[in-house]
Structure formats: structure tokens, C-alpha cells
Design an enzyme around this catalytic site. Sequence first.
Site, PDB file in Angstrom:
ATOM      1  N   ASP A 117       0.395  -1.315   0.032  1.00 43.77           N
ATOM      2  CA  ASP A 117       0.384   0.211   0.055  1.00 43.77           C
ATOM      3  C   ASP A 117       0.964   0.931   0.039  1.00 43.77           C
ATOM      4  O   ASP A 117       1.879   1.328   0.896  1.00 43.77           O
ATOM      5  CB  ASP A 117      -0.777  -0.290   1.279  1.00 43.77           C
ATOM      6  CG  ASP A 117      -2.068   1.197   0.983  1.00 43.77           C
ATOM      7  OD1 ASP A 117      -2.070   2.109   0.923  1.00 43.77           O
ATOM      8  OD2 ASP A 117      -3.816   0.563   1.742  1.00 43.77           O
ATOM      9  N   TYR A 151      -1.060  -0.196  14.698  1.00 42.85           N
ATOM     10  CA  TYR A 151      -1.655  -0.619  13.743  1.00 42.85           C
ATOM     11  C   TYR A 151      -1.515  -0.111  12.711  1.00 42.85           C
ATOM     12  O   TYR A 151      -1.773   1.337  12.818  1.00 42.85           O
ATOM     13  CB  TYR A 151      -3.671  -0.739  13.828  1.00 42.85           C
ATOM     14  CG  TYR A 151      -4.322  -0.589  12.565  1.00 42.85           C
ATOM     15  CD1 TYR A 151      -4.264  -1.980  11.899  1.00 42.85           C
ATOM     16  CD2 TYR A 151      -4.569  -0.066  11.899  1.00 42.85           C
ATOM     17  CE1 TYR A 151      -4.943  -2.024  11.278  1.00 42.85           C
ATOM     18  CE2 TYR A 151      -5.575   0.445  10.872  1.00 42.85           C
ATOM     19  CZ  TYR A 151      -5.846  -1.307  10.981  1.00 42.85           C
ATOM     20  OH  TYR A 151      -6.134  -0.979   9.278  1.00 42.85           O
ATOM     21  N   LYS A 187      -3.576  -2.558   7.323  1.00 41.50           N
ATOM     22  CA  LYS A 187      -3.646  -4.501   7.146  1.00 41.50           C
ATOM     23  C   LYS A 187      -2.966  -5.228   5.958  1.00 41.50           C
ATOM     24  O   LYS A 187      -2.083  -4.545   5.324  1.00 41.50           O
ATOM     25  CB  LYS A 187      -5.065  -4.685   6.495  1.00 41.50           C
ATOM     26  CG  LYS A 187      -5.975  -6.293   8.120  1.00 41.50           C
ATOM     27  CD  LYS A 187      -5.763  -5.745   9.229  1.00 41.50           C
ATOM     28  CE  LYS A 187      -6.351  -6.605  10.427  1.00 41.50           C
ATOM     29  NZ  LYS A 187      -6.176  -6.761  11.567  1.00 41.50           N
TER      30      LYS A 187
HETATM   31  P1  13P Z   1      -7.398   8.595  10.098  1.00 43.73           P
HETATM   32  O1  13P Z   1      -6.688   8.632  11.469  1.00 43.73           O
HETATM   33  O2  13P Z   1      -6.445   9.624   9.395  1.00 43.73           O
HETATM   34  O3  13P Z   1      -8.611   8.342  10.252  1.00 43.73           O
HETATM   35  O4  13P Z   1      -6.929   6.963  10.089  1.00 43.73           O
HETATM   36  C1  13P Z   1      -8.153   6.237  10.119  1.00 43.73           C
HETATM   37  C2  13P Z   1      -7.673   5.067   9.336  1.00 43.73           C
HETATM   38  O5  13P Z   1      -8.088   5.204   8.378  1.00 43.73           O
HETATM   39  C3  13P Z   1      -7.030   3.624  10.072  1.00 43.73           C
HETATM   40  O6  13P Z   1      -6.647   3.260   8.763  1.00 43.73           O
HETATM   41  P1  13P Z   2      -5.755  -1.066   4.274  1.00 45.21           P
HETATM   42  O1  13P Z   2      -5.143  -1.908   4.713  1.00 45.21           O
HETATM   43  O2  13P Z   2      -6.494  -1.930   3.206  1.00 45.21           O
HETATM   44  O3  13P Z   2      -4.982   0.506   3.654  1.00 45.21           O
HETATM   45  O4  13P Z   2      -6.766  -0.396   5.131  1.00 45.21           O
HETATM   46  C1  13P Z   2      -6.610   0.239   6.461  1.00 45.21           C
HETATM   47  C2  13P Z   2      -8.057   0.908   6.937  1.00 45.21           C
HETATM   48  O5  13P Z   2      -8.140   0.801   7.859  1.00 45.21           O
HETATM   49  C3  13P Z   2      -9.103   0.767   6.136  1.00 45.21           C
HETATM   50  O6  13P Z   2     -10.081   1.195   7.053  1.00 45.21           O
HETATM   51 MG    MG Z   3      -4.471   1.977   2.765  1.00 43.72          MG
HETATM   52 MG    MG Z   4      -4.848  -2.871   1.103  1.00 45.21          MG
END
Ligand code: 13P
Ligand code: 13P
Ligand code: MG
Ligand code: MG
Length: 373
Positions: free
Chosen positions: A13, A230, A233
Amino acid sequence: MAIKTTISLIKCDVGSLAGHYIVPKPLLNIAEKNLKQAEETGLINSYYVFNAGDDLQLLMVHQKGESDPEIHRLAYSTFREAADKALELKLYGAGQDLLKDAFSGNIRGMGPGVAEMEIEERGADPIVIFAADKTSAGAFNFPLFRIFADPMNTAGLVIDPNMAGGFKFEVMDTMDNTKVTLKTPEETYDLIALIGTVQRYMVSRVWRATDNLICATGSVTRLSQIAGKYVGKDDPVMITRAQHGLPAVGEILVPFMHSYLVEGWMRGSHWGPIMPVGLKDSKCTAFDGPPRLVALGFQVSNGKIACDDTGKPMIADMFDDPAFDIARREAQELACTLRRMGEFEPARLGPEEMEYTTLQQTLEKLKERFKPA
Ligand code: 13P
Ligand code: 13P
Ligand code: MG
Ligand code: MG
């Protein structure tokens, strides 16, 4: 001597459009440019660039073997360049999975996911690769069991004497960083005992037991363990090999006629239904999902992906098919059922997995307000 060919599927990603939705065209173009150049210089023999939702996927076929530093450097420098572009365009999560900076010969452990398989080419070698978005590598445990060990799924286990010897599964314990190999059908129950725990045990390789022929390999990285928190994913990839004493392509695909639940989805913190889709629907929307899965089929031929008359690799978009409409419908229905539960378990993941998320900050805030009861 049979030709030895390596299939490398490396993904990252690097930043995406409209949140965690898709890899936009300018980033795909960078990958296309770099892999084309690598093909021209002879480093790789064939390639195919695609996206699984917001993950940039580099499929490369070459003869350098697994974990080759030049191949890994090509992937790393491509992801770096695409991440820089994402930063310039102010895309979301630019460089999200590039967790480490100094490349020292192998991209494993740096954030990107890697599945590689070196094979001795048979008369015809059909390959199916899988790429998922918004889930983790444990998502492949259930279908891998069904494909290689369940006679109710794979007719060949019953009908084809070349498969009667069973299969060997390499299982990673991602908590202890150890691995164990189990043989089916003899150790079927033990295998299920382990890989049913999808958040901890993940199938990394499968071989045919009689001759150790490699037939499946998956990426088993845990981004949260590399980063300590985190960051997104794992969004795993997997390579499977089919036919002639291995499960047929149709037996590899049939487990996906039904949806099933995987961890991931919104903020990587929920159980969600897997939705098998064609490339045109490889994008995550509702609650950043539902988790999507694409499957691409091709033939390996003399060190390359078999090409059409114009020299273009022939790629079959396997889930772009009405045969998977019911699975997609089930995924939609399960998604609605789970979302009705909001942030109550089991819609949300259990506490161990939530430890890596920002939920900790909320719990920390409340800590001193607790009094002895
Ligand atoms: P933000 O804190 O940028 O809204 O990220 C949340 C998110 O997408 C977790 O992956
Ligand atoms: P990705 O791992 O696909 O970037 O997704 C992260 C996420 O937090 C989606 O809500
Ligand atoms: Mg992503
Ligand atoms: Mg992804």
C-alpha cells in the site's frame, strides 16, 4: 532438465485515492514503467501490474529464484517511487506499508507482502494468484484447507490417485515466530486445531506429500508486529499451482462460491465477509469494504507468462463471473448483519487484536476513573 521459473507476487500500500479505496492510475503507471524497463533489460521475463483495492500488486515472472536481491530491489524502488508520487499528489496514506527505510537485499520484513514460488515447469503449468484487500493472511487458511485437504471440495483427492498421498501444510505461528509442518489426511484434525485460529496461525506453504512438489505459497507478514501498532491491514497475496495431480483450477476456485468471515475491514478492527470480485470491482467502499478478493489465472511457459499474438501476457480475471454472484450477495447480506451490531463484539475484533489500534488511547483516558468495586 525442466526449466526453473520463479513467480514473485509482491505488494504494497503506497498510498491511495479517496481514503483506502484504490491505487490510482499515476501510481500504476510508475509500476508499469519500471517493470517494462526490467523486462527490456532481461531482469524479468514477464509482468502484470494490478491493484487489489488500495494495494499495488507487482506480478513478476523470472528465472532468478526466490528472495533474489535484484528482484526485491526492483519491487522496493518501484514502491518508493510510487509512494513519492502519492506524497506529491497528497494521496491518502502515502508510503503506508513502507515501514523501514534502508533496503538491504530482501523486502521481507519491511512492510510489503511477498509470495514467491520457484517451480520446475511441467508440460503445462496453470497458476492462480490471489490478492486480498482489508484483511490478513489468516483469511486464506479456510480456503487452503478446503482446496488441499477437503475431499468434499476437491474431487481429485477422491478420484485422482496422484493426489491420494495427501498434502503437507507449513503453518506459521505469527505470535512466537515458529513454524510446523503437518500432513493431511493423517493430521487433518491437528491442522484444523491450529489454522482455525486464523489470527495467530497462518498457512505459508503447501506441498504434495509424495514428492514435495510445491503447490501453494502465501504472504504471512503481520504489519502490526513490524510497526508495533496498527498501520493498515496485511492484505495478503497467495500463489497456487493447479492440475495434473494437483487440485484443478475449478477446485481452487470453488471454495469462493460462498462468502466467509475474515478479520480486517474498517480500521482493521472488525470481522467482515470476504467478497470475491473481478478486477473492475477491486475497490473497497462500504465501511472500507467489504474485504475484497481477486483471483488471476495464467499459464507459465518457458520462463514467462504465456502471451497472446501481440506479446501481451494472457491473464484470466477468474472472479469476474456470475458463478460468484451468490458469494457476493452473501457478502452483502453478512456485511449488513454485522454492521447492524456496530462496535459490539463479535462484529468488532476481540481485545488482543484491538491492542494495536487507537482504541488503547480511549481506554487509557478512562483508566484513572476506575475505583475498586
Ligand atoms: P485517520 O486517523 O487518518 O482517519 O485514519 C483512520 C484509518 O483509516 C485507519 O486506517
Ligand atoms: P488498508 O490496510 O487497506 O490500507 O486499510 C486500512 C484501514 O484501516 C481501512 O479502514
Ligand atoms: Mg490503505
Ligand atoms: Mg489495503
